[in-house]
Write an enzyme that holds these catalytic residues in place. Structure first.
Site, PDB file in Angstrom:
ATOM      1  CE1 TYR A  22      -3.488  -2.690   0.347  1.00  0.00           C
ATOM      2  CE2 TYR A  22      -2.511  -3.242   2.466  1.00  0.00           C
ATOM      3  CZ  TYR A  22      -3.389  -3.530   1.439  1.00  0.00           C
ATOM      4  OH  TYR A  22      -4.170  -4.657   1.501  1.00  0.00           O
ATOM      5  CG  HIS A 100      -8.917  -3.079  -5.115  1.00  0.00           C
ATOM      6  ND1 HIS A 100      -9.557  -3.171  -3.902  1.00  0.00           N
ATOM      7  CD2 HIS A 100      -9.794  -3.512  -6.053  1.00  0.00           C
ATOM      8  CE1 HIS A 100     -10.770  -3.674  -4.101  1.00  0.00           C
ATOM      9  NE2 HIS A 100     -10.947  -3.884  -5.393  1.00  0.00           N
TER      10      HIS A 100
HETATM   11  C1  DQA Z   1      -7.344  -3.122  -0.956  1.00  0.00           C
HETATM   12  C2  DQA Z   1      -7.173  -4.616  -1.236  1.00  0.00           C
HETATM   13  C3  DQA Z   1      -8.019  -5.446  -0.285  1.00  0.00           C
HETATM   14  O1  DQA Z   1      -7.851  -6.832  -0.556  1.00  0.00           O
HETATM   15  C4  DQA Z   1      -7.581  -5.177   1.152  1.00  0.00           C
HETATM   16  O2  DQA Z   1      -8.396  -5.912   2.047  1.00  0.00           O
HETATM   17  C5  DQA Z   1      -7.549  -3.734   1.494  1.00  0.00           C
HETATM   18  C6  DQA Z   1      -7.067  -2.777   0.500  1.00  0.00           C
HETATM   19  C7  DQA Z   1      -6.403  -2.261  -1.826  1.00  0.00           C
HETATM   20  O3  DQA Z   1      -6.630  -1.057  -1.902  1.00  0.00           O
HETATM   21  O4  DQA Z   1      -5.433  -2.790  -2.383  1.00  0.00           O
HETATM   22  O5  DQA Z   1      -7.848  -3.345   2.616  1.00  0.00           O
HETATM   23  O6  DQA Z   1      -8.675  -2.756  -1.285  1.00  0.00           O
END
Ligand code: DQA
Length: 148
Positions: A22, A100
């Protein structure tokens, strides 16, 4: 044009979560960048985050009665199993873009499924914080092309 950006569970912790997935950008920084890009594109951007599934559903219900032209949603882990949020999104008439930060398809199998897939116009994943800007551009372009 108004775009509503919905951030789901645990996304307020961006900046403190696994940087390999992230990055280090915080949600406040993401929201600031969206506001700047929105101004550049000439659209109003409103952001909303909740760790409570019911609150997110209620914000979606509220959007049904508002002049919202598009919705962006990163629902975090809810993406993979929340039929409640999926059904709330299905009530909306405006285009919805799912996004995402991480490339969910290159991660654990449970992240490969999105229960929103058939109620959104498209998905963007894997570009880190840039996924938000790309999703905003995609939504704005889609709405403008549709109303041209
Ligand atoms: C997410 C991906 C999801 O699998 C995860 O649970 C998240 C963040 C992303 O932004 O990559 O909390 O949505």
């Amino acid at each position: 044009m108004k775009v509503l950006v919905l951030h789901g569970i645990n996304l307020n912790m961006f900046g403190k979560r696994d940087p390999a997935q992230y990055g280090t950008t915080t949600l406040a920084e993401i929201n600031d960048r969206l506001a700047t890009l929105g101004a550049e594109l000439g659209v109003e951007v409103e952001t909303f985050q909740s760790n409570c599934e019911g609150s997110l559903c209620e914000r979606i219900h509220q959007a049904h009665g508002e002049p919202v032209d598009a919705v962006l949603i990163n629902a975090g882990a809810w993406t993979h199993y929340s039929y409640g949020i999926r059904d709330a999104l299905a009530i909306l008439h405006c285009p919805i873009v799912e996004l995402h930060m991480s490339n969910v398809h290159a991660r654990e199998p449970f992240r490969h499924q999105s229960v929103f897939a058939d109620v959104v116009i498209g998905q963007i994943a894997g570009f880190g914080a840039d996924s938000y800007g790309l999703a905003l551009r995609a939504a704005v372009q889609h709405v403008r092309a549709r109303s041209a």
